[in-house]
Design a protein around this motif. Structure first.
Motif, PDB file in Angstrom:
ATOM      1  N   LEU A 163       0.955  -1.151   0.097  1.00 32.77           N
ATOM      2  CA  LEU A 163       0.006   0.172  -0.171  1.00 32.77           C
ATOM      3  C   LEU A 163       0.698   1.185   0.034  1.00 32.77           C
ATOM      4  O   LEU A 163       0.566   2.226  -0.744  1.00 32.77           O
ATOM      5  CB  LEU A 163      -0.970  -0.018   1.148  1.00 32.77           C
ATOM      6  CG  LEU A 163      -1.888   1.016   1.193  1.00 32.77           C
ATOM      7  CD1 LEU A 163      -2.762   0.905  -0.070  1.00 32.77           C
ATOM      8  CD2 LEU A 163      -2.920   1.072   2.381  1.00 32.77           C
ATOM      9  N   THR A 164       2.019   1.185   0.600  1.00 27.28           N
ATOM     10  CA  THR A 164       2.990   2.362   0.575  1.00 27.28           C
ATOM     11  C   THR A 164       3.325   2.800  -0.839  1.00 27.28           C
ATOM     12  O   THR A 164       3.436   3.562  -1.178  1.00 27.28           O
ATOM     13  CB  THR A 164       4.099   2.077   1.747  1.00 27.28           C
ATOM     14  OG1 THR A 164       3.439   1.966   2.972  1.00 27.28           O
ATOM     15  CG2 THR A 164       5.168   3.354   1.567  1.00 27.28           C
ATOM     16  N   LEU A 165       3.941   1.692  -1.459  1.00 21.29           N
ATOM     17  CA  LEU A 165       4.254   1.471  -2.822  1.00 21.29           C
ATOM     18  C   LEU A 165       3.238   2.229  -3.837  1.00 21.29           C
ATOM     19  O   LEU A 165       3.319   3.090  -4.532  1.00 21.29           O
ATOM     20  CB  LEU A 165       4.623   0.398  -3.472  1.00 21.29           C
ATOM     21  CG  LEU A 165       6.072  -0.406  -2.781  1.00 21.29           C
ATOM     22  CD1 LEU A 165       6.271  -1.819  -3.414  1.00 21.29           C
ATOM     23  CD2 LEU A 165       7.106   0.439  -3.238  1.00 21.29           C
ATOM     24  N   GLU A 166       1.943   1.794  -3.616  1.00 21.56           N
ATOM     25  CA  GLU A 166       0.890   2.022  -4.503  1.00 21.56           C
ATOM     26  C   GLU A 166       0.436   3.494  -4.390  1.00 21.56           C
ATOM     27  O   GLU A 166       0.137   4.376  -5.081  1.00 21.56           O
ATOM     28  CB  GLU A 166      -0.069   1.214  -4.277  1.00 21.56           C
ATOM     29  CG  GLU A 166       0.103  -0.184  -4.761  1.00 21.56           C
ATOM     30  CD  GLU A 166      -0.718  -1.425  -4.107  1.00 21.56           C
ATOM     31  OE1 GLU A 166      -0.453  -2.587  -4.487  1.00 21.56           O
ATOM     32  OE2 GLU A 166      -1.258  -1.248  -3.073  1.00 21.56           O
ATOM     33  N   SER A 167       0.529   3.909  -2.937  1.00 18.20           N
ATOM     34  CA  SER A 167       0.165   5.031  -2.419  1.00 18.20           C
ATOM     35  C   SER A 167       1.256   6.283  -3.045  1.00 18.20           C
ATOM     36  O   SER A 167       0.943   7.353  -3.747  1.00 18.20           O
ATOM     37  CB  SER A 167       0.059   5.357  -0.966  1.00 18.20           C
ATOM     38  OG  SER A 167      -0.826   4.485  -0.481  1.00 18.20           O
ATOM     39  N   ALA A 194       0.637   9.172  -5.756  1.00 17.58           N
ATOM     40  CA  ALA A 194       1.027  10.612  -5.607  1.00 17.58           C
ATOM     41  C   ALA A 194       1.972  11.141  -6.797  1.00 17.58           C
ATOM     42  O   ALA A 194       1.841  12.256  -7.206  1.00 17.58           O
ATOM     43  CB  ALA A 194       1.644  10.749  -4.312  1.00 17.58           C
ATOM     44  N   GLY A 195       2.797  10.187  -7.011  1.00 13.05           N
ATOM     45  CA  GLY A 195       3.854  10.434  -8.255  1.00 13.05           C
ATOM     46  C   GLY A 195       3.040  10.754  -9.491  1.00 13.05           C
ATOM     47  O   GLY A 195       3.499  11.786 -10.098  1.00 13.05           O
ATOM     48  N   ILE A 196       2.032  10.169  -9.561  1.00 13.59           N
ATOM     49  CA  ILE A 196       1.484  10.287 -10.925  1.00 13.59           C
ATOM     50  C   ILE A 196       0.598  11.718 -11.037  1.00 13.59           C
ATOM     51  O   ILE A 196       0.747  12.274 -11.806  1.00 13.59           O
ATOM     52  CB  ILE A 196       0.427   8.940 -11.228  1.00 13.59           C
ATOM     53  CG1 ILE A 196       1.114   7.806 -11.353  1.00 13.59           C
ATOM     54  CG2 ILE A 196      -0.649   9.553 -12.360  1.00 13.59           C
ATOM     55  CD1 ILE A 196       0.251   6.650 -11.610  1.00 13.59           C
ATOM     56  N   ILE A 197       0.135  11.674  -9.907  1.00 19.35           N
ATOM     57  CA  ILE A 197      -0.697  13.105  -9.631  1.00 19.35           C
ATOM     58  C   ILE A 197       0.313  14.322  -9.945  1.00 19.35           C
ATOM     59  O   ILE A 197       0.067  15.358 -10.499  1.00 19.35           O
ATOM     60  CB  ILE A 197      -1.463  13.085  -8.105  1.00 19.35           C
ATOM     61  CG1 ILE A 197      -2.625  12.218  -8.401  1.00 19.35           C
ATOM     62  CG2 ILE A 197      -1.805  14.583  -7.896  1.00 19.35           C
ATOM     63  CD1 ILE A 197      -3.327  11.979  -6.925  1.00 19.35           C
ATOM     64  N   ILE A 227      -2.962   0.518 -10.590  1.00 20.36           N
ATOM     65  CA  ILE A 227      -2.281   0.723  -9.278  1.00 20.36           C
ATOM     66  C   ILE A 227      -3.521   0.739  -8.299  1.00 20.36           C
ATOM     67  O   ILE A 227      -3.357   0.403  -7.014  1.00 20.36           O
ATOM     68  CB  ILE A 227      -1.447   1.840  -9.411  1.00 20.36           C
ATOM     69  CG1 ILE A 227      -0.106   1.757 -10.498  1.00 20.36           C
ATOM     70  CG2 ILE A 227      -1.036   2.493  -8.051  1.00 20.36           C
ATOM     71  CD1 ILE A 227       0.618   2.712 -10.756  1.00 20.36           C
ATOM     72  N   LEU A 228      -4.435   1.459  -8.536  1.00 19.22           N
ATOM     73  CA  LEU A 228      -5.437   1.755  -7.374  1.00 19.22           C
ATOM     74  C   LEU A 228      -6.241   0.481  -7.335  1.00 19.22           C
ATOM     75  O   LEU A 228      -6.667   0.142  -6.093  1.00 19.22           O
ATOM     76  CB  LEU A 228      -6.398   2.695  -8.085  1.00 19.22           C
ATOM     77  CG  LEU A 228      -5.888   4.292  -8.146  1.00 19.22           C
ATOM     78  CD1 LEU A 228      -7.147   5.163  -8.783  1.00 19.22           C
ATOM     79  CD2 LEU A 228      -5.403   4.798  -6.795  1.00 19.22           C
TER      80      LEU A 228
END
Length: 175
Positions: free
Chosen positions: A41-45, A49-52, A80-81
Motif C-alpha cells: 500500500l505504501t508503494l501504491e500510494s 502521488a507521483g502520477i498526480i 495501481i488503484l
C-alpha cells in the motif's frame, strides 16, 4: 467428549500443545502478511502521488499527446488503484460480528467469541480438557483460510501494481 480409545491423556496434551504452536505460527504469518500489505500500500500510494504530481502543469504527464499514451496512463493508474484496494482488503479486520454470539458457546480461542462468554462458564469449558482440541482445531482452520486469503490479496495487489507501474512507465516514455 473424550479422546478416541487408545489415545491417552498424554497424547491429547501433546496434540493440544502442537495445536497451540501451529496457532502461534499462523498468528505470525498473519502479522507478516499484514506487513507485506502495508508495504504494498505504501508503494501504491507513492506511485499514485507521483502520477498526480507529474500530471501538474509543465510535468511529463500534463500534456500527453495521443490517445495511446493517455490510455496507458489511465489504465496504469487504474491498475495501481486496484492493487491498493487489494492491499486494503488484507488489513481490514475480519470480525464476523453477526455470527459471534451464536458461535460463542462452543468456542473460546477467538476474542470475538470470548467477549460473549461469562467468566465462570469459560473457566468450566477450559477445565474440560477434552473440549480444547476440537475448539482449537476449528480455530486453526478458520485462521488458515483467512491468512490464505490475505496472502492471495497481497499477491494480487503486487501483480496489479507491477502491471500498472509498467503501463505508466510506457506512457512516460511515449510522452
Amino acid at each position: 467428549m473424550s479422546p478416541p480409545s487408545g489415545v491417552g491423556a498424554e497424547t491429547e496434551e501433546k496434540a493440544v500443545e502442537t495445536a497451540w504452536r501451529i496457532h502461534g505460527a499462523v498468528g505470525e504469518w498473519t502479522a507478516r502478511v499484514d506487513a507485506k500489505a502495508a508495504f504494498a500500500l505504501t508503494l501504491e500510494s507513492a506511485a499514485a502521488a507521483g502520477i498526480i504530481a507529474l500530471s501538474g502543469s509543465g510535468n511529463i504527464f500534463a500534456d500527453l499527446h495521443g490517445w495511446g499514451a493517455r490510455s496507458l496512463l489511465w489504465a496504469g493508474s487504474a491498475f495501481i488503484l486496484i492493487g491498493a484496494v487489494f492491499a486494503v482488503l488484507v488489513v481490514v479486520p475480519r470480525l464476523r460480528a453477526p455470527r459471534m454470539q451464536d458461535e460463542a458457546s462452543g468456542n473460546f480461542v477467538y476474542f470475538g467469541h470470548l467477549m460473549h462468554r461469562e467468566a465462570t462458564e469459560l473457566a468450566n469449558s477450559l477445565r474440560r480438557t477434552d473440549t480444547v482440541l476440537p475448539v482449537l482445531s476449528r480455530q486453526l482452520i478458520v485462521m488458515s483460510k483467512i491468512v490464505w486469503r490475505k496472502h492471495r490479496h497481497v499477491q494480487l495487489s503486487l501483480a496489479f501494481f507491477t502491471l500498472g507501474l509498467l503501463l505508466v512507465l510506457i506512457a512516460a516514455v511515449l510522452a
